[in-house]
Design an enzyme around this catalytic site. Sequence first.
Site, short mmCIF file in Angstrom:
data_model
loop_
_atom_site.label_atom_id
_atom_site.label_comp_id
_atom_site.label_asym_id
_atom_site.label_seq_id
_atom_site.Cartn_x
_atom_site.Cartn_y
_atom_site.Cartn_z
CG ASN A 107 26.48 69.80 5.28
OD1 ASN A 107 25.55 69.01 5.09
ND2 ASN A 107 26.45 70.69 6.26
CG ASP A 167 34.06 69.02 6.18
OD1 ASP A 167 34.82 68.70 7.10
OD2 ASP A 167 33.10 69.82 6.32
CD GLU A 216 34.88 65.08 9.23
OE1 GLU A 216 35.30 65.52 10.31
OE2 GLU A 216 34.08 65.71 8.52
CG ASP A 253 24.64 70.85 -14.68
OD1 ASP A 253 25.20 69.81 -15.09
OD2 ASP A 253 24.43 71.84 -15.41
#
Length: 480
Positions: A171, A260, A284, A235
């Site tokens: 993230n 995560d 999660e 990619d």
Amino acid sequence: MKSIYILPCFLMFGALSSCQGNDDIVQLFPDKLESYNTINPITDVTFHDGRPFSADNTLDNKNSLAVPTEGVLMQGFYWDVPAGGNWWNILKGKLTDWSKAGIGAVWLPPVSKAQNGALSMGYDPTDYYDFGEHNQNGNIETRFGSRVELEALITKAHAEKIKVYADIVINHNSGGQLEKNPFTGTDTWTNFSGIASGKFPRNYNDFYKNSHGTNDEGAFGGFPDLCHANPYVQDWLWGREDSVGKYYKNVMKFDGWRFDYVKGFGSWVVNAWNKNVGGFSVGELWDSNVDTLEGWANNANSSVFDFAAFYKMDEAFDNGNLNALKDDMMWKRNPFRAVTFVSNHDTDIINNKMLAYAYIFSHEGYPTIFYRDYEEWLNKDELNNLIWIHNNKATGTTSILHVDQDEYIARRNGYNGNPGLIIYINGSSNWQERWVDTHWENKQLKDFTGHSSWYPTTETDKRVKIQCPPNSYSIWSIDQ
């Protein structure tokens, strides 16, 4: 995901923490694949969709026929494990005993170099390809050790027939250098062109906001938010042969992934990773709403942690209301995609843990055991007994036989010659007894936990009286 504290922008420390494809159904349930395919094509699975229990109180998990051959998943760390670069060696030394106990997989913390270097738990990733081999972010080794030690751990795990899952943090990133960012009109910490591995260099256009948009589902903690909409990022994460996913799988030999903070990006990201990389995956998604969990799991083609069951177990076992176990949970919707747990590195709210472990080890889903519960806090012999029961008796669909505030009784209906089991949980302060329906005629039963000394025999009508000690559990099956 841990709560974080952001220091001035020139020094962001990563005090952070923080699904299952068709191939993985085959991996986890190989003994059921033939019969499974006679019900539904494996690419078009349907499960319990929230409808009420059927007339005999059998959950409509019609395809849940066998127990995962992976056994039990061990979370192989906790928050702030000892620093100093020895954690991989500590885990390696435990693998033989874990394998003998029936643990079939271990989930590792993020393995690559993060901004806080030798002090980081890994949830502030800088260089996805530095596993403790480059002098970067103040140290060569990670908090957990060197690349050589990590590879030795994975090799040893595989020799012990234990699979290894990597914690994947995609993230956000941390540890970049300042650069002028035309999309924000400011300088941002998004220059990762000088990372030591030389793989997956990044700049401002690889983070929101950029030429691909302003934001995605969610940023975290003020860290640069990786832009998965950018084909370049895609990619490097899962497309090219030396992408993060393929490198971790083919070079480092990881078998699966724990993603995560999946609230921070679209479920399509995990779906694309799974399609291109393969391996077991679990997300999660910190949400107790079963519709949300099921929707994400289906869209991501992944397993998901069963936070619905987690919170219902807390209500049942800590607040004295076993009626909470009647409520909907992810394992009731789709046991193939439900990873159950009692505690983890982020949250540890259940106090009556042995009842909770008895629940997840005897029910459907893929159960996780927390390192500190197993190695430090709870009775290891009792946990090993529950692991054995899970691996040897907990097969078939689930029938709820009786639930009230103090008592919960359920039956696993068995599969392919395995008789299944009956679990009795007693939340009261007195011994309890109850007649229950079984599938067994004139068969002697025993409590495989050893909590009861009874050896009752089922009647010709297949009913039997069983008992359970106060504030405890018993698990019954044919004495064989």
